[in-house]
Design a protein around this motif. Sequence first.
Motif, PDB file in Angstrom:
ATOM      1  N   PHE A 288       0.838  -1.202   0.000  1.00 32.82           N
ATOM      2  CA  PHE A 288       0.000   0.000   0.000  1.00 32.82           C
ATOM      3  C   PHE A 288       0.874   1.254   0.000  1.00 32.82           C
ATOM      4  CE2 PHE A 288      -1.783   3.419   2.612  1.00 32.82           C
ATOM      5  CZ  PHE A 288      -2.959   3.698   1.930  1.00 32.82           C
ATOM      6  N   VAL A 289       1.885   1.281   0.869  1.00 30.16           N
ATOM      7  CA  VAL A 289       2.788   2.433   0.950  1.00 30.16           C
ATOM      8  C   VAL A 289       3.515   2.635  -0.381  1.00 30.16           C
ATOM      9  CG1 VAL A 289       4.863   3.364   2.071  1.00 30.16           C
ATOM     10  CG2 VAL A 289       3.098   2.231   3.445  1.00 30.16           C
ATOM     11  N   ALA A 290       3.986   1.542  -0.988  1.00 26.50           N
ATOM     12  CA  ALA A 290       4.710   1.635  -2.257  1.00 26.50           C
ATOM     13  C   ALA A 290       3.809   2.136  -3.388  1.00 26.50           C
ATOM     14  CB  ALA A 290       5.294   0.271  -2.623  1.00 26.50           C
ATOM     15  N   VAL A 291       2.598   1.591  -3.479  1.00 26.96           N
ATOM     16  CA  VAL A 291       1.660   2.012  -4.533  1.00 26.96           C
ATOM     17  C   VAL A 291       1.252   3.467  -4.320  1.00 26.96           C
ATOM     18  CG1 VAL A 291      -0.625   1.635  -5.536  1.00 26.96           C
ATOM     19  CG2 VAL A 291       0.800  -0.323  -4.939  1.00 26.96           C
ATOM     20  N   GLU A 292       1.043   3.862  -3.072  1.00 25.21           N
ATOM     21  CA  GLU A 292       0.693   5.254  -2.768  1.00 25.21           C
ATOM     22  C   GLU A 292       1.811   6.185  -3.217  1.00 25.21           C
ATOM     23  OE1 GLU A 292      -2.185   7.396  -2.121  1.00 25.21           O
ATOM     24  OE2 GLU A 292      -2.495   5.682  -0.784  1.00 25.21           O
ATOM     25  N   TRP A 293       3.050   5.790  -2.925  1.00 29.06           N
ATOM     26  CA  TRP A 293       4.198   6.605  -3.346  1.00 29.06           C
ATOM     27  C   TRP A 293       4.229   6.733  -4.871  1.00 29.06           C
ATOM     28  CZ3 TRP A 293       8.556   5.677  -6.344  1.00 29.06           C
ATOM     29  CH2 TRP A 293       9.549   6.661  -6.288  1.00 29.06           C
TER      30      TRP A 293
ATOM     31  N   PHE B 283      -6.539  13.879 -10.701  1.00 29.73           N
ATOM     32  CA  PHE B 283      -7.767  13.165 -11.010  1.00 29.73           C
ATOM     33  C   PHE B 283      -8.446  12.697  -9.728  1.00 29.73           C
ATOM     34  CE2 PHE B 283      -9.882   9.041 -11.865  1.00 29.73           C
ATOM     35  CZ  PHE B 283     -10.921   9.516 -12.648  1.00 29.73           C
ATOM     36  N   ALA B 284      -7.659  12.149  -8.809  1.00 27.98           N
ATOM     37  CA  ALA B 284      -8.219  11.670  -7.547  1.00 27.98           C
ATOM     38  C   ALA B 284      -8.858  12.815  -6.761  1.00 27.98           C
ATOM     39  CB  ALA B 284      -7.129  10.997  -6.712  1.00 27.98           C
TER      40      ALA B 284
ATOM     41  N   ALA C 209      -4.436 -12.370  -6.216  1.00 28.63           N
ATOM     42  CA  ALA C 209      -4.982 -11.378  -7.146  1.00 28.63           C
ATOM     43  C   ALA C 209      -5.995 -10.478  -6.436  1.00 28.63           C
ATOM     44  CB  ALA C 209      -5.634 -12.075  -8.340  1.00 28.63           C
ATOM     45  N   GLY C 210      -6.847 -11.093  -5.599  1.00 30.81           N
ATOM     46  CA  GLY C 210      -7.816 -10.313  -4.849  1.00 30.81           C
ATOM     47  C   GLY C 210      -7.151  -9.343  -3.896  1.00 30.81           C
ATOM     48  N   LEU C 211      -6.115  -9.793  -3.207  1.00 31.30           N
ATOM     49  CA  LEU C 211      -5.399  -8.918  -2.280  1.00 31.30           C
ATOM     50  C   LEU C 211      -4.733  -7.768  -3.019  1.00 31.30           C
ATOM     51  CD1 LEU C 211      -4.428  -8.371   0.611  1.00 31.30           C
ATOM     52  CD2 LEU C 211      -2.494  -9.900   0.187  1.00 31.30           C
ATOM     53  N   LEU C 212      -4.143  -8.045  -4.171  1.00 33.72           N
ATOM     54  CA  LEU C 212      -3.490  -7.002  -4.966  1.00 33.72           C
ATOM     55  C   LEU C 212      -4.496  -5.941  -5.418  1.00 33.72           C
ATOM     56  CD1 LEU C 212      -1.018  -5.880  -6.461  1.00 33.72           C
ATOM     57  CD2 LEU C 212      -1.596  -7.395  -8.379  1.00 33.72           C
ATOM     58  N   ILE C 213      -5.643  -6.375  -5.929  1.00 31.36           N
ATOM     59  CA  ILE C 213      -6.679  -5.434  -6.374  1.00 31.36           C
ATOM     60  C   ILE C 213      -7.139  -4.571  -5.203  1.00 31.36           C
ATOM     61  CG2 ILE C 213      -9.060  -5.254  -7.225  1.00 31.36           C
ATOM     62  CD1 ILE C 213      -8.496  -7.813  -8.864  1.00 31.36           C
TER      63      ILE C 213
ATOM     64  N   GLU D 248      -7.451   0.655  -2.388  1.00 33.74           N
ATOM     65  CA  GLU D 248      -7.272   1.430  -1.154  1.00 33.74           C
ATOM     66  C   GLU D 248      -6.281   2.568  -1.375  1.00 33.74           C
ATOM     67  OE1 GLU D 248      -8.643   1.550   1.695  1.00 33.74           O
ATOM     68  OE2 GLU D 248      -9.531  -0.389   2.224  1.00 33.74           O
ATOM     69  N   ALA D 249      -5.188   2.287  -2.053  1.00 33.81           N
ATOM     70  CA  ALA D 249      -4.169   3.308  -2.287  1.00 33.81           C
ATOM     71  C   ALA D 249      -4.735   4.474  -3.098  1.00 33.81           C
ATOM     72  CB  ALA D 249      -2.960   2.705  -2.995  1.00 33.81           C
ATOM     73  N   PHE D 250      -5.586   4.159  -4.080  1.00 27.64           N
ATOM     74  CA  PHE D 250      -6.144   5.226  -4.912  1.00 27.64           C
ATOM     75  C   PHE D 250      -7.115   6.101  -4.128  1.00 27.64           C
ATOM     76  CE2 PHE D 250      -9.193   7.060  -7.893  1.00 27.64           C
ATOM     77  CZ  PHE D 250      -8.322   7.733  -8.746  1.00 27.64           C
ATOM     78  N   ILE D 251      -8.016   5.482  -3.368  1.00 30.84           N
ATOM     79  CA  ILE D 251      -9.023   6.283  -2.670  1.00 30.84           C
ATOM     80  C   ILE D 251      -8.401   7.089  -1.532  1.00 30.84           C
ATOM     81  CG2 ILE D 251      -9.788   4.667  -0.869  1.00 30.84           C
ATOM     82  CD1 ILE D 251     -12.690   5.425  -1.701  1.00 30.84           C
ATOM     83  N   PHE D 252      -7.226   6.672  -1.063  1.00 34.34           N
ATOM     84  CA  PHE D 252      -6.537   7.395  -0.002  1.00 34.34           C
ATOM     85  C   PHE D 252      -5.787   8.627  -0.498  1.00 34.34           C
ATOM     86  CE2 PHE D 252      -7.172   4.206   3.297  1.00 34.34           C
ATOM     87  CZ  PHE D 252      -6.930   4.906   4.474  1.00 34.34           C
ATOM     88  N   ILE D 253      -5.625   8.775  -1.804  1.00 35.59           N
ATOM     89  CA  ILE D 253      -4.817   9.875  -2.344  1.00 35.59           C
ATOM     90  C   ILE D 253      -5.237  11.238  -1.795  1.00 35.59           C
ATOM     91  CG2 ILE D 253      -4.236  11.166  -4.439  1.00 35.59           C
ATOM     92  CD1 ILE D 253      -4.144   8.504  -5.936  1.00 35.59           C
ATOM     93  N   PRO D 254      -6.520  11.624  -1.865  1.00 34.85           N
ATOM     94  CA  PRO D 254      -6.893  12.959  -1.365  1.00 34.85           C
ATOM     95  C   PRO D 254      -6.619  13.148   0.125  1.00 34.85           C
ATOM     96  CG  PRO D 254      -8.618  12.056  -2.771  1.00 34.85           C
ATOM     97  CD  PRO D 254      -7.670  10.939  -2.488  1.00 34.85           C
TER      98      PRO D 254
END
Length: 231
Positions: A34-39, A50-51, A89-93, A98-104
Amino acid sequence: MENQILPISTLSEERKVAFYQKTYTHLAFAVLLFVAVEWLFFQSETIVNFAFSMTQGWRWLLMLGGFMVATNYAEKMALNNHNINQQYAGLLIYVIAEAFIFIPLIGIAMTIAESGGVNILNQAAILTLSLFTGLSAVALLSKKDFSFLRSILTIGFMIALGLIVAGTLFGFNLGLWFSVGMVVLASGSILYQTSNMVYKYSEDQYVGASLGLFASLMLLFWYILSILSND
């Protein structure tokens, strides 16, 4: 095949410990991912803009709806499946959603820190992990089955979703007490998911079990961070 459907509570202590270790190791990896994808998201101004644009008015409902569709699909892949690849795959999705919706929310927290305020991201992370650890310990050490919380949580989350939709459509702020109430619901969800890990899942579903815990952990983090952001 019969061994696969035995709940963790019926296994030997050695096999229980091995399952718990796998589950919490995958939970830790999910948090790191999550931290890596958020970064990575924050390296793209287009994604960040966009977010943030999706938080305005009815667009927030679209974003929330898309998040719910993605996470429900991910949960079905990970929680109702004995195929380990489907669980991953489910965990990755789920982590990416979560990482996307946390952006704002994380963007606001970073702005507060950059403008001379306290680093509420660190504070929220410490508070979240402390509360999560304490609640997990209660669920595991008490050996109590918290499955009775399911109906309470379902009703609570339905009411919360209704309030979020109403607040978005009619333009009123849900306020501090709503976030406090959601922290209580998230805490109940942690107890429920930890109990599920013991009484619901089989030995080959450690990835799915970690997703359930990750979902509750991130919900708790969201509302603790929301409270600190609004102080």
